[in-house]
Design an enzyme around this catalytic site. Structure first.
Site, PDB file in Angstrom:
ATOM      1  CD  GLU A  48      -9.552  -0.926   8.394  1.00  0.00           C
ATOM      2  OE1 GLU A  48      -8.793  -1.687   9.129  1.00  0.00           O
ATOM      3  OE2 GLU A  48      -9.365  -0.651   7.219  1.00  0.00           O
ATOM      4  CD  GLU A 103      -2.984  -1.075   2.234  1.00  0.00           C
ATOM      5  OE1 GLU A 103      -2.695  -0.654   3.338  1.00  0.00           O
ATOM      6  OE2 GLU A 103      -4.054  -1.515   1.819  1.00  0.00           O
ATOM      7  CG  ASP A 135      -7.657  -5.199   4.894  1.00  0.00           C
ATOM      8  OD1 ASP A 135      -7.120  -5.444   6.172  1.00  0.00           O
ATOM      9  OD2 ASP A 135      -7.777  -4.085   4.605  1.00  0.00           O
TER      10      ASP A 135
HETATM   11  C1  GCU Z   1      -6.049  -1.832   5.862  1.00  0.00           C
HETATM   12  C2  GCU Z   1      -6.492  -0.640   6.726  1.00  0.00           C
HETATM   13  C3  GCU Z   1      -5.236   0.324   6.352  1.00  0.00           C
HETATM   14  C4  GCU Z   1      -3.978  -0.260   6.916  1.00  0.00           C
HETATM   15  C5  GCU Z   1      -3.814  -1.523   6.383  1.00  0.00           C
HETATM   16  C6  GCU Z   1      -2.627  -2.412   6.846  1.00  0.00           C
HETATM   17  O1  GCU Z   1      -6.226  -1.705   4.603  1.00  0.00           O
HETATM   18  O2  GCU Z   1      -7.600   0.112   6.007  1.00  0.00           O
HETATM   19  O3  GCU Z   1      -5.421   1.516   7.163  1.00  0.00           O
HETATM   20  O4  GCU Z   1      -3.049   0.483   6.685  1.00  0.00           O
HETATM   21  O5  GCU Z   1      -4.997  -2.389   6.462  1.00  0.00           O
HETATM   22  O6  GCU Z   1      -3.079  -3.245   7.617  1.00  0.00           O
HETATM   23  O7  GCU Z   1      -1.484  -2.104   6.729  1.00  0.00           O
END
Ligand code: GCU
Length: 836
Positions: free
Chosen positions: A404, A298, A376
């Site tokens: 979340e 990400e 996730d």
């Molecule tokens: C999810 C979450 C993010 C987080 C990511 C992770 O996608 O929404 O906020 O950074 O997981 O676990 O790294």
């Protein structure tokens, strides 16, 4: 810390509580005075150094027993052989003072022995941390009114029992719903670390042994000299509780922070950078637990940028930590953006694709941290197949106490039953029993390390998580990390007794609400393995099924007007089922043997496909959404039945949240049902979807200063339309004549509560005020807010037991504020027993 010193004369009344002591309240138990004589008369704590967990254990026992029984025991530090006392210390120290350790079995690291016979109590740990755990265990028994004789040893399932806070240095918390960080503000560590110490106390009581204090999306300025000193202060606050500090690292720090031209993990200057940083941190925090690394995920930097492997990335830190005894938690949450037009593309495949070939290449002090499911933190996912593909690598499971995707602590969702679907799952590696809990313990594949990590979002709110009831998840996380074979319901009931009361009605009621909560949430969010169906592009809070598809995130449902679900078979789909060992692969590959609750995870089917239950997919959606929302309504009267049995402060706080959840579950129900009804065109056999005889649509009322507003996505408003004020500073009025038979009704108003304004509304019946409310959920609920009229901002307020005569005039006056145009969706006039 003695907060409950009210006298026994007051016993029976319930004192107001703000949640700060969570399950460590040490409230007086019924008839406490009767036990006084059989209690030990003193405490011997075999360490007089104030920062030692054994010292902490002594004072905790003193405070706890005083709170529970009103009896203050003296503490000494000398001799372990005194009779009628509680002795707490390590087994070794006890033996040194002349105590007999005969009959005490060999203990693992952090394990303890607890023996209690009348006034003689031995609490002996393998190490100091274990001794403190034993003291908390003994206090937990006493606080639950259990004074029976016991003698047993207990050891952890695994050495890694960590929590991960996603706190940013500016004090915000990623996915935080309980206020800002207790650790950081303005780019540095807060001065007052009282809450950090209090947090360590809570965690130690459930045997969590380390906290990673900063976000996995890390900021390299954490490594400044000033911040390292601050980390040292956090570690000091944790140490008396045997909780160690961990930190998340930004892989690009050598460049971003160190000024080097590269962060290539094999570059000598990069290696030297990390070695120096690590040595510097250990000078300040000699017992640091280790690092957590999110690399090439990400947008985070990582070794792949330099064509190095993820294991080379992990080992970079492992080598720097190794001389200090630290470990690296290396996250397996690595995936690429994908194109949905490719039928074979699948994000669920990513973790195994990235990590399988690296098995055996990680240093021994690396643990690969794997989210429970392949996507996730969804409401239901199959077990991550990566657990079955790393036989020569230590692994840990990553859970999320932060809700979340599961209602953000505004919906009650007791998570352990969900976690247990994974912890107890048998992956049948080599056709042998391979429970996930035995893989992460290291036992199944003979690994030296392993365990659990949970993402936790405690903040400065006195309730820690923003919600009293959500704390059962934090409590149970620790209990399961220690022993994942435990039963979620019995853990829950310990928590209820410690947090609320020993009263059976309180225990039964909160048990019922909590145990029904995850199934209910799954029912009114996403069923049959389709995932949560929340808005994955925005808040992750309310419904937005369309957001799953037509983007690169790969959380696709592939829903069209005839079909739905991801074909993850080997024969015709993405091949994901083939990542499991043969017995599991067979089960998921075949539609007949795939459990209904994961059908749409593994198969792409018609809406008319019959489930094993006999129901069609679409009718199951409709029915589940109705029954889930119905269950959420029952949590309100269930909780109300506890009025007077729970202190007023917590009673009101929970009632507010349960009422909110009841309303929001209907928003969920209608949004998902309308969406799939619109897409499939298949009506609900029970004719409920799109049919609301008790509603008056706001747009059909007589409006002045209000105008209709088409809501987008359409399914986030009843009849697709809401109303908003025509100006941003003048009140609007909506009026209607009620044509229902005269009688007593609950009157609900569905409105939208946006961030960026606090409108107020006043509701009248024949010009008599029924009530007034404000659009201030952003202050009271804590979930990720929305600036739109949508499934996140949609809210219901209910006025109960209203006498209505046929022909009564109902009027709502809405005063806009800021960007919030006093939006209204509909009014609902509910006869007793009707939910709509
Ligand atoms: C999810 C979450 C993010 C987080 C990511 C992770 O996608 O929404 O906020 O950074 O997981 O676990 O790294």
């Amino acid at each position: 810390m003695v907060r409950y010193l009210f006298s026994f004369a007051l016993f029976g009344l319930v004192a107001a509580e703000n949640g700060l002591n969570a399950w460590l309240r040490y409230a007086p138990i019924p008839n406490a005075q009767n036990y006084s004589a059989s209690l030990p008369s003193s405490i011997v704590s075999l360490n007089s150094t104030e920062t030692s967990p054994v010292y902490t254990a002594g004072t905790e026992l003193q405070n706890g027993i005083q709170g529970i029984f009103g009896k203050r025991l003296s503490i000494s530090h000398a001799n372990g052989t005194t009779s009628s006392s509680i002795v707490v210390g390590t087994v070794d120290e006890y033996a040194k003072t002349g105590g007999s350790v005969q009959g005490i079995p060999e203990l693992d690291e952090d394990g303890f022995w607890l023996s209690s016979k009348g006034g003689n109590v031995q609490i002996l740990g393998e190490n100091e941390r274990g001794a403190l755990y034993g003291a908390f265990e003994y206090l937990s028994m006493l606080a639950q009114g259990n004074l029976s004789s016991v003698a047993y040893a207990t050891n952890p399932n695994a050495p890694v029992r960590w929590v991960n806070q996603w706190d940013n240095l500016d004090g915000s918390i990623e996915r935080g719903y309980g206020g800002p960080s207790i650790f950081f503000e303005n780019g540095t560590i807060v001065n007052d670390l009282t809450r950090a110490g209090d947090y360590a106390r809570l965690l130690a009581s459930v045997r969590v042994n380390a906290v990673v204090v900063n976000n996995v999306n890390a900021n390299s300025t954490l490594l400044s000299t000033r911040n390292i000193q601050g980390l040292g202060r956090i570690a000091d606050a944790f140490r008396p509780y045997g909780v160690r500090l961990g930190i998340s690292l930004d892989f690009a720090s050598p460049m971003d922070f160190g000024g080097l031209p590269t962060y290539d993990p094999l570059d000598p200057s990069v290696i030297a950078f990390w070695t120096n940083v690590t040595n510097q941190i250990y000078e300040t925090v000699p017992d640091m637990a280790g690092y957590l690394v999110k690399a090439n995920s990400e947008g985070q930097a990582g070794p792949l940028t330099y064509n190095r492997t993820l294991s080379q990335g992990g080992n970079l830190f492992a080598k720097a930590l190794q001389p200090h005894g630290g470990i690296v938690m290396f996250r397996a949450f690595v995936y690429n953006m994908l194109n949905e037009s490719d039928w074979k593309a699948d994000r669920a495949n990513a973790a195994v694709q990235f990590f399988k070939d690296l098995d055996g290449q990680f240093d021994d002090n690396v643990v690969v941290q794997i989210k429970y499911g392949p996507i996730d933190f969804q409401v239901r996912e199959p077990t991550s197949p990566l657990f079955a593909n790393l036989l020569n690598t230590s692994t840990a499971i990553e859970l999320e106490v932060a809700q979340e995707y599961l209602g953000q602590q505004c919906h009650l969702v007791y998570l352990p039953p969900l976690w247990k679907t994974v912890l107890d799952f048998d992956l049948r590696v080599n056709n042998q029993s391979s429970l996930v809990r035995n893989i992460i313990s290291g036992k199944r594949f003979n690994r030296p390390l392993g365990g659990s990590a949970a993402v936790v979002n405690v903040g400065t709110n006195t309730t820690w998580l923003g919600s009293h009831l959500a704390m059962s998840n934090l409590y149970a996380y620790g209990r399961l990390a220690w022993d994942p074979a435990q039963d979620p319901q019995s853990i829950l009931q310990d928590w209820i007794r410690l947090t609320f009361s020993l009263d059976n009605e309180v225990i039964d009621t909160i048990t019922q609400m909590s145990m029904e909560s995850w199934p209910a949430y799954e029912s009114y969010s996403g069923n049959l393995g389709i995932q949560t169906l929340t808005d994955i592009l925005y808040t992750h809070f309310g419904p937005n099924p369309a957001s799953q598809d037509n983007n690169g995130y790969g959380q696709w449902t592939r829903a069209d007007h005839l079909t739905i679900g991801m074909d993850r078979t080997v024969s015709n789909g993405t091949g994901f089922s083939g990542q499991y060992p043969p017995e599991i692969y067979e089960m998921y590959e075949n539609i007949e043997t795939t459990p209904d609750n994961l059908l749409l995870w593994f198969h792409h089917v018609n809406y008319t496909q019959r489930l094993q239950s006999g129901q069609t997919v679409i009718q199951h959606f409709y029915d589940a959404h109705y029954s889930g929302a119905d269950t959420a309504q029952t949590f309100v009267p269930l909780w109300e039945s506890l009025e007077g049995k729970v202190d007023t402060e917590r009673y009101n706080d929970v009632l507010f949240r349960q009422t909110y959840q009841a309303g929001h579950s209907i928003v969920w129900r209608d949004a998902i049902n309308n969406y799939y009804y619109n897409l499939s065109g298949i009506p609900d056999e029970a004719n409920r979807v799109g049919n609301h005889p008790y509603r008056v649509e706001a747009e059909s009322m007589t409006l002045s200063g209000y105008e209709p507003y088409p809501v987008n996505p359409f399914e986030m408003a009843s009849n697709f339309t809401a109303i908003i004020t025509t100006s941003n500073n003048t009140a609007g009025t909506a009026m209607t004549t009620l044509q229902y038979p005269s009688g007593t009704y609950d009157l609900g108003v569905n409105y939208y509560d946006l961030i960026g304004g606090k409108s107020n509304w006043e509701i009248y019946l024949n010009n008599r005020t029924l009530g007034r409310w404000y659009g201030n959920n952003e202050d009271t609920l804590g979930h990720a807010p929305s600036t739109y009229l949508d499934g996140h901002s949609a809210t219901r307020i209910t006025f109960r037991d209203v006498q209505i005569q046929k022909g009564d005039m109902l009027k709502i006056v809405g005063m806009p504020n800021g960007i919030e145009p006093a939006p209204l969706d509909y009014v609902v006039v509910l006869p007793k027993g009707i939910v709509d």
